[in-house]
Design a protein around this motif. Structure first.
Motif, PDB file in Angstrom:
ATOM      1  N   ILE A 133     -17.793  -5.526  -5.651  1.00 40.27           N
ATOM      2  CA  ILE A 133     -16.807  -4.153  -4.808  1.00 40.27           C
ATOM      3  C   ILE A 133     -15.587  -4.997  -4.245  1.00 40.27           C
TER       4      ILE A 133
ATOM      5  N   VAL B   9     -19.716  -8.056  -2.560  1.00 39.72           N
ATOM      6  CA  VAL B   9     -18.449  -7.759  -2.012  1.00 39.72           C
ATOM      7  C   VAL B   9     -17.484  -8.880  -2.223  1.00 39.72           C
ATOM      8  N   VAL B  10     -16.238  -8.899  -2.814  1.00 40.05           N
ATOM      9  CA  VAL B  10     -15.343 -10.084  -2.706  1.00 40.05           C
ATOM     10  C   VAL B  10     -14.058  -9.518  -1.842  1.00 40.05           C
ATOM     11  N   GLU B  11     -13.388 -10.729  -1.614  1.00 40.91           N
ATOM     12  CA  GLU B  11     -12.211 -10.723  -0.573  1.00 40.91           C
ATOM     13  C   GLU B  11     -11.201  -9.746  -1.470  1.00 40.91           C
TER      14      GLU B  11
ATOM     15  N   GLU C 122     -13.399  -5.807  -1.439  1.00 46.64           N
ATOM     16  CA  GLU C 122     -12.952  -5.605  -0.036  1.00 46.64           C
ATOM     17  C   GLU C 122     -11.716  -4.415   0.278  1.00 46.64           C
ATOM     18  N   GLY C 123     -12.237  -3.491   1.058  1.00 47.95           N
ATOM     19  CA  GLY C 123     -11.156  -2.513   1.324  1.00 47.95           C
ATOM     20  C   GLY C 123     -11.293  -1.336   0.597  1.00 47.95           C
ATOM     21  N   LEU C 124     -12.303  -1.393  -0.523  1.00 44.38           N
ATOM     22  CA  LEU C 124     -12.279  -0.102  -1.363  1.00 44.38           C
ATOM     23  C   LEU C 124     -12.829   1.339  -0.322  1.00 44.38           C
TER      24      LEU C 124
ATOM     25  N   GLY D 289      -8.282  -9.067  -3.404  1.00 48.25           N
ATOM     26  CA  GLY D 289      -7.450  -9.915  -4.579  1.00 48.25           C
ATOM     27  C   GLY D 289      -8.274 -10.434  -5.559  1.00 48.25           C
ATOM     28  N   SER D 290      -9.702 -10.632  -5.126  1.00 49.14           N
ATOM     29  CA  SER D 290     -10.808 -11.368  -5.823  1.00 49.14           C
ATOM     30  C   SER D 290     -11.284 -10.454  -6.944  1.00 49.14           C
ATOM     31  N   CYS D 291     -11.142  -9.120  -6.889  1.00 48.88           N
ATOM     32  CA  CYS D 291     -11.488  -8.413  -8.076  1.00 48.88           C
ATOM     33  C   CYS D 291     -10.502  -7.085  -7.938  1.00 48.88           C
TER      34      CYS D 291
END
Lengths: 362, 362
Positions: free
Chosen positions: A113, A147-149, A115-117, A151-153
């Motif tokens: 996921i 969870v990735v930062e 971050e920010g979803l 811009g990272s997915c």
């Protein structure tokens, strides 16, 4: 025509293969994918199950014959007409088990996921995934969340892996296709790819196009049951040689894989392949060939000639195969090559997809 | 001190929980992860296997007792001292099977690759994954590859799922922990997290710190064999109540999960928990607590008191547990709470990780 221009900018040209870096085409399910598999994955991971190039491995675990498969879903956008990444992640993995002749038993689900979803969107998609699993009579028994930062997915990726049980006597593999076998298809092609692309690019088609995303395990059970009545000798491949769900790379790539694996040719009849008018129109507008567009609720079955009529009739009794057709045959000529007899009576080669005409469709 | 400042900027403060969006802490393996699981995943996917909250599901397939697990690896950077994302993806999933008492049978591997990744790097990482699988006596039997556009993922994510065989009579679960049980740990904690963080941020420590990434299935087999000699009554939980690999969220979060699942307390002795001087120093510099730092070659076992000494002795004969220790016990007091008796003789609560002190460590 601005739609056409817009879509063309986003879809074409297929990126040029670059020799030292991964390009989008390496994920197409077509020729570059096969190259990547043959040059990097297969030499490293070489083992008999993987080398068969089927959509699932058949393994024996403590005496049980099981099918095992995995797929990561990176479809963009997350929601599209007829489905979303949650239901798609269930249908895709169930279908990879089903076309191996397995009855789906359980699934895993692993989420990456960004971050920010929005949590509400995540909840909606997880609920959709759960509902699809329940509707198919299976369950997600284990999972993972990363969870990735920002811009990272791209918002959300979902991996599902699945385990299915393969009944005694069921043994399907692409390499079993033989000259004379018939090629059966359960309905209209290209709906999924065009539905996702239309949603992604904001295109409006003359009539609504919905993804065909569906779980095919009850349909594959119908095929196996119909064919079992036709089997006379248990020591040779059964009348259903193999089944395949033509997802990435479409019908063309799936048939090329079978032709290559079995060392046979495949001859298609264009007039017999069902394509909706709206999909045909969208493909013409976008410069796409429906034979290469992804499906998520379609299967092809390679069936012994003496069993084909009965299997086709049984298929047509299933809601997901009302429009099933016999679309061609396996040939001894031109091993490894797929040809199409067009509606004009000409004949053309149907090569494996090269490059990636529609990235992130599943 | 510039290193400290740099690291502090990147690691702290833990992001504030935002009620309507996913934050990095939701992937920490700590409190926010548990909240996300309880509020979204469990209600949607509710089923007995998932609700047990173990690292793997135990399922019955065609009469075989199997363990099934999944994990996506998003570690950053892809290579770090002592390992890389390829070997880590194998070790992590094997360990999730092993701590369930299973013998690993086979793996799947699914790659999400960012367009532009050098093919040589991909080859190196796939080779590392294959070598780790082979060294552990298992194989990758099925796989998937997706490629996404530049900027849509961070270089490479790998999902591995695994199937293992659970021997008759082996039944481990966190809920079986009982007051009086001993807590055994196989060695030094915090190496993996600090090694990855050091590589990511370009920190130099006084002495080299290597990840402890390793496959623990031969060690868990030693524990089970040692304990089987101690089992007198097959109708109650065996002397090994459960095992757990303290990865994300570290030792503290793993023990909190066991305490919560079993409704018991856990009491740790700080003096007994092995932490390397270099890791302790790095943690002090960075403001981290080693109890919360991720490991990838560690396990904790909750063991019946009468079996603990023999199990510990057997562990210490294994190369991956030479520094194994008895680090505390399970208590009836303070159910759901983990406490630590410090080297100063004081006692403090060890809460579950809240927020995410080290994102993308696995």
């Amino acid at each position: 025509m601005s739609e056409k221009k817009n879509a063309a900018r986003l879809i074409c040209p297929a990126p040029l293969p670059v020799r030292d870096r991964v390009v989008l085409g390496h994920g197409s399910g077509g020729k570059l994918s096969a190259d990547l598999f043959a040059s990097i994955f297969l030499p490293a991971l070489r083992n008999p199950a993987l080398a068969k190039l089927n959509d699932q491995a058949i393994i024996t675990a403590a005496g049980a014959r099981l099918a095992f498969t995995t797929d990561t879903f990176v479809v963009k956008p997350l929601l599209f007409p007829g489905g979303d990444i949650g239901s798609l992640a269930v249908h895709g993995t169930i279908n990879d088990l089903a076309v191996g002749g397995a009855c789906p038993l359980c699934l895993s689900a692993a989420f990456v996921i960004e971050e920010g979803l929005p949590l509400d969107l995540l909840r909606q998609l997880v609920n959709s995934l759960a509902a699809a699993a329940q509707a198919a009579g299976t369950a997600v028994v284990t999972g993972d969340t990363k969870v990735v930062e920002r811009g990272s997915c791209d918002r959300l990726f979902i991996n599902t892996s699945g385990i299915g049980v393969v009944a005694d006597g069921v043994d399907l593999s692409c390499e079993y296709a033989r000259p004379g076998d018939r090629i059966l298809l359960n309905g209209f092609i290209g709906d999924h790819g065009i539905a996702v692309l239309g949603e992604r690019e904001g295109l409006e088609f003359e009539s609504a196009i919905q993804s065909d995303s569906a779980a095919l395990h009850t349909l594959t059970a119908v095929l196996l049951a119909a064919a079992s009545h036709q089997q006379t000798d248990a020591t040779v491949p059964g009348p259903i040689r193999c089944m395949r769900d033509p997802t990435r790379g479409g019908l063309a790539s799936a048939l090329n894989e079978i032709a290559a694996a079995a060392g046979v040719g495949a001859q298609l009849e264009e007039a017999a392949i069902p394509v909706r008018e709206a999909v045909r129109g969208a493909c013409e507008l976008l410069g796409l060939d429906p034979l290469y567009v992804a499906n998520e609720g379609k299967l092809i079955a390679i069936v012994a000639p003496e069993a084909a009529a009965a299997v086709l009739q049984a298929m047509q009794s299933h809601p997901l195969a009302r429009d099933a057709r016999d679309i061609g045959c396996i040939t001894a000529e031109h091993p490894g090559v797929v040809t199409l007899r067009t509606t004009l009576g000409t004949r053309r080669m149907v090569e494996m997809l090269s490059g990636d005409q529609l990235p992130r469709i599943c």
